[in-house]
Scaffold this active site. Structure first.
Site, short mmCIF file in Angstrom:
data_model
loop_
_atom_site.label_atom_id
_atom_site.label_comp_id
_atom_site.label_asym_id
_atom_site.label_seq_id
_atom_site.Cartn_x
_atom_site.Cartn_y
_atom_site.Cartn_z
N LYS A 121 0.83 -1.21 0.00
CA LYS A 121 0.00 0.00 0.00
C LYS A 121 0.86 1.25 0.00
O LYS A 121 0.68 2.14 -0.84
CB LYS A 121 -0.94 0.01 1.22
CG LYS A 121 -1.89 1.20 1.21
CD LYS A 121 -2.66 1.31 2.52
CE LYS A 121 -1.82 1.99 3.59
NZ LYS A 121 -2.60 2.36 4.80
N ASP A 140 -6.57 0.62 1.14
CA ASP A 140 -6.74 0.94 2.56
C ASP A 140 -8.17 0.57 2.96
O ASP A 140 -8.88 -0.10 2.22
CB ASP A 140 -6.42 2.41 2.83
CG ASP A 140 -7.47 3.35 2.25
OD1 ASP A 140 -8.37 2.89 1.50
OD2 ASP A 140 -7.41 4.56 2.54
#
Length: 211
Positions: A121, A140
Protein backbone atom coordinates in the site's frame (compact mmCIF):
# COMPACT_ATOMS: atom_id res chain seq x y z
CA UNK A 1 -24.13 -4.35 -15.56
CA UNK A 2 -20.97 -6.46 -15.72
CA UNK A 3 -18.25 -5.89 -13.16
CA UNK A 4 -15.80 -4.27 -15.58
CA UNK A 5 -18.50 -1.97 -16.95
CA UNK A 6 -19.44 -0.96 -13.42
CA UNK A 7 -15.79 -0.33 -12.56
CA UNK A 8 -15.42 1.93 -15.60
CA UNK A 9 -18.58 3.84 -14.75
CA UNK A 10 -17.41 4.34 -11.16
CA UNK A 11 -14.14 5.75 -12.45
CA UNK A 12 -15.86 8.07 -14.93
CA UNK A 13 -18.28 9.50 -12.37
CA UNK A 14 -15.71 9.98 -9.64
CA UNK A 15 -13.24 11.54 -12.10
CA UNK A 16 -15.80 14.28 -12.66
CA UNK A 17 -16.23 14.75 -8.93
CA UNK A 18 -12.48 14.81 -8.26
CA UNK A 19 -10.79 16.40 -11.31
CA UNK A 20 -7.40 16.85 -9.62
CA UNK A 21 -6.84 13.89 -7.28
CA UNK A 22 -3.82 13.96 -5.01
CA UNK A 23 -2.97 12.72 -1.51
CA UNK A 24 -4.42 14.64 1.41
CA UNK A 25 -1.01 14.26 3.05
CA UNK A 26 1.40 17.19 2.83
CA UNK A 27 4.73 16.33 1.20
CA UNK A 28 7.39 17.76 -1.09
CA UNK A 29 9.78 14.85 -1.76
CA UNK A 30 9.42 11.07 -2.18
CA UNK A 31 10.95 10.57 1.28
CA UNK A 32 8.49 12.99 2.87
CA UNK A 33 5.59 11.15 1.23
CA UNK A 34 6.95 7.81 2.39
CA UNK A 35 7.25 9.00 5.99
CA UNK A 36 3.83 10.68 5.94
CA UNK A 37 2.19 7.57 4.50
CA UNK A 38 3.87 5.38 7.11
CA UNK A 39 2.60 7.66 9.87
CA UNK A 40 -0.94 7.69 8.43
CA UNK A 41 -1.56 4.05 9.35
CA UNK A 42 -4.42 4.03 11.91
CA UNK A 43 -4.23 7.82 12.01
CA UNK A 44 -5.96 10.73 10.29
CA UNK A 45 -4.23 12.68 7.55
CA UNK A 46 -5.00 15.85 9.49
CA UNK A 47 -3.00 14.63 12.47
CA UNK A 48 -0.13 13.44 10.27
CA UNK A 49 0.02 16.83 8.57
CA UNK A 50 0.57 18.42 11.98
CA UNK A 51 3.36 16.02 12.88
CA UNK A 52 5.38 15.92 9.65
CA UNK A 53 6.45 19.61 9.69
CA UNK A 54 7.96 19.04 13.13
CA UNK A 55 9.58 15.80 11.97
CA UNK A 56 11.19 17.30 8.87
CA UNK A 57 12.29 20.44 10.65
CA UNK A 58 14.23 18.26 13.05
CA UNK A 59 15.40 15.69 10.47
CA UNK A 60 15.22 17.42 7.07
CA UNK A 61 17.22 14.79 5.15
CA UNK A 62 17.06 11.02 4.95
CA UNK A 63 20.53 10.82 6.47
CA UNK A 64 19.33 12.83 9.46
CA UNK A 65 16.55 10.31 10.13
CA UNK A 66 18.98 7.43 9.70
CA UNK A 67 21.23 8.91 12.38
CA UNK A 68 18.40 9.88 14.75
CA UNK A 69 17.74 8.10 18.02
CA UNK A 70 14.60 5.96 17.84
CA UNK A 71 13.45 7.38 21.18
CA UNK A 72 13.64 10.91 19.76
CA UNK A 73 11.58 9.90 16.73
CA UNK A 74 9.07 8.25 19.06
CA UNK A 75 8.48 11.51 20.90
CA UNK A 76 7.84 13.43 17.69
CA UNK A 77 5.44 10.88 16.16
CA UNK A 78 3.76 9.81 19.42
CA UNK A 79 0.41 11.44 18.61
CA UNK A 80 0.00 9.38 15.42
CA UNK A 81 -0.46 6.17 17.41
CA UNK A 82 1.61 2.96 17.35
CA UNK A 83 4.50 5.39 17.66
CA UNK A 84 7.16 2.92 18.77
CA UNK A 85 6.70 0.68 15.76
CA UNK A 86 6.43 3.66 13.39
CA UNK A 87 9.60 5.24 14.78
CA UNK A 88 11.52 1.98 14.49
CA UNK A 89 10.36 1.46 10.91
CA UNK A 90 11.12 5.02 9.80
CA UNK A 91 14.66 4.82 11.12
CA UNK A 92 15.15 1.38 9.56
CA UNK A 93 13.84 2.64 6.22
CA UNK A 94 16.14 5.65 6.33
CA UNK A 95 19.14 3.47 7.13
CA UNK A 96 18.41 1.12 4.25
CA UNK A 97 17.89 3.97 1.80
CA UNK A 98 21.26 5.39 2.82
CA UNK A 99 23.19 2.10 2.79
CA UNK A 100 21.52 0.22 -0.09
CA UNK A 101 20.14 2.92 -2.38
CA UNK A 102 22.73 5.70 -2.18
CA UNK A 103 20.46 7.98 -0.20
CA UNK A 104 17.70 8.01 -2.82
CA UNK A 105 14.22 6.54 -2.35
CA UNK A 106 13.99 3.59 -4.79
CA UNK A 107 11.48 3.68 -7.63
CA UNK A 108 10.29 0.07 -7.89
CA UNK A 109 7.84 -1.96 -5.84
CA UNK A 110 10.39 -4.74 -5.30
CA UNK A 111 12.88 -2.31 -3.78
CA UNK A 112 10.45 -0.19 -1.78
CA UNK A 113 8.95 -3.14 0.09
CA UNK A 114 12.42 -3.99 1.43
CA UNK A 115 12.32 -0.78 3.49
CA UNK A 116 11.25 -0.90 7.12
CA UNK A 117 7.48 -0.89 7.50
CA UNK A 118 6.80 -0.41 3.79
CA UNK A 119 4.22 -2.83 2.38
CA UNK A 120 2.48 -2.72 -0.99
CA UNK A 121 0.00 0.00 0.00
CA UNK A 122 2.65 2.50 1.03
CA UNK A 123 4.86 1.54 -1.92
CA UNK A 124 2.00 2.02 -4.39
CA UNK A 125 1.20 5.46 -2.98
CA UNK A 126 4.83 6.59 -3.18
CA UNK A 127 5.36 5.18 -6.67
CA UNK A 128 2.19 6.64 -8.13
CA UNK A 129 2.31 10.08 -6.57
CA UNK A 130 6.03 10.78 -6.27
CA UNK A 131 7.27 9.04 -9.40
CA UNK A 132 4.24 8.65 -11.67
CA UNK A 133 4.75 4.87 -11.70
CA UNK A 134 1.82 2.48 -11.25
CA UNK A 135 2.76 -0.99 -10.06
CA UNK A 136 -0.33 -1.62 -7.95
CA UNK A 137 -3.47 -0.18 -6.40
CA UNK A 138 -3.14 0.92 -2.79
CA UNK A 139 -5.88 -0.75 -0.73
CA UNK A 140 -6.74 0.94 2.56
CA UNK A 141 -9.93 0.61 4.61
CA UNK A 142 -11.89 2.94 2.30
CA UNK A 143 -10.86 1.15 -0.88
CA UNK A 144 -11.58 -2.19 0.76
CA UNK A 145 -15.06 -1.09 1.85
CA UNK A 146 -16.10 0.54 -1.41
CA UNK A 147 -14.71 -2.23 -3.58
CA UNK A 148 -16.89 -4.68 -1.66
CA UNK A 149 -20.00 -2.50 -1.60
CA UNK A 150 -19.71 -1.80 -5.32
CA UNK A 151 -19.36 -5.50 -6.08
CA UNK A 152 -15.82 -5.25 -7.41
CA UNK A 153 -14.50 -7.89 -5.00
CA UNK A 154 -15.69 -10.44 -2.47
CA UNK A 155 -12.29 -10.66 -0.79
CA UNK A 156 -11.46 -9.30 2.66
CA UNK A 157 -7.65 -8.99 2.59
CA UNK A 158 -5.83 -6.13 0.82
CA UNK A 159 -3.63 -8.17 -1.53
CA UNK A 160 -6.47 -10.35 -2.94
CA UNK A 161 -8.62 -7.20 -3.24
CA UNK A 162 -5.83 -5.48 -5.15
CA UNK A 163 -5.57 -8.49 -7.48
CA UNK A 164 -9.31 -8.24 -8.16
CA UNK A 165 -9.17 -4.51 -8.86
CA UNK A 166 -6.10 -4.34 -11.10
CA UNK A 167 -7.65 -6.12 -14.14
CA UNK A 168 -10.72 -3.83 -13.93
CA UNK A 169 -8.74 -0.65 -14.65
CA UNK A 170 -6.03 0.33 -17.13
CA UNK A 171 -2.65 0.67 -15.44
CA UNK A 172 -2.64 4.45 -15.90
CA UNK A 173 -5.79 4.67 -13.74
CA UNK A 174 -4.48 2.66 -10.77
CA UNK A 175 -3.24 5.67 -8.82
CA UNK A 176 -6.35 7.76 -9.41
CA UNK A 177 -8.87 5.05 -8.54
CA UNK A 178 -7.24 4.79 -5.13
CA UNK A 179 -7.73 8.52 -4.57
CA UNK A 180 -11.31 8.44 -5.85
CA UNK A 181 -12.39 5.59 -3.58
CA UNK A 182 -10.62 7.07 -0.55
CA UNK A 183 -12.18 10.51 -1.01
CA UNK A 184 -15.63 9.13 -1.76
CA UNK A 185 -15.42 6.73 1.15
CA UNK A 186 -14.73 9.61 3.50
CA UNK A 187 -17.32 12.00 2.10
CA UNK A 188 -20.27 9.87 0.99
CA UNK A 189 -19.77 6.18 1.78
CA UNK A 190 -18.35 5.93 5.32
CA UNK A 191 -18.34 2.69 7.26
CA UNK A 192 -21.19 3.34 9.68
CA UNK A 193 -23.71 5.49 7.84
CA UNK A 194 -23.37 5.42 4.06
CA UNK A 195 -25.21 8.38 2.52
CA UNK A 196 -27.06 6.36 -0.08
CA UNK A 197 -29.69 9.07 -0.59
CA UNK A 198 -27.11 11.45 -2.07
CA UNK A 199 -24.73 8.88 -3.56
CA UNK A 200 -23.77 9.47 -7.17
CA UNK A 201 -23.22 5.73 -7.58
CA UNK A 202 -26.48 4.60 -6.00
CA UNK A 203 -28.07 3.41 -9.24
CA UNK A 204 -25.16 1.06 -10.03
CA UNK A 205 -24.39 -0.08 -6.49
CA UNK A 206 -25.33 -3.75 -5.94
CA UNK A 207 -25.02 -3.46 -2.17
CA UNK A 208 -26.45 -0.02 -1.44
CA UNK A 209 -27.16 0.40 2.23
CA UNK A 210 -24.73 -2.35 3.25
CA UNK A 211 -22.61 -1.40 6.26
Amino acid sequence: MKKKERASEIYARLAKRYPSPKPALTWATPWELLVATALSAQCTDERVNKVTPVFFERWPEIEDAANAEVTDIEEVVRSTGFFRNKAKNIKAAALRVMTEYDGTVPQTMAELITLGGVARKTASIVLSNAFGVNEGIAVDTHVKRLAFRMGLTTKTDPIPIEKDLMPLYPREQWGDINHYLVFYGREVCPARKPKCDICELNDICPKKGVK
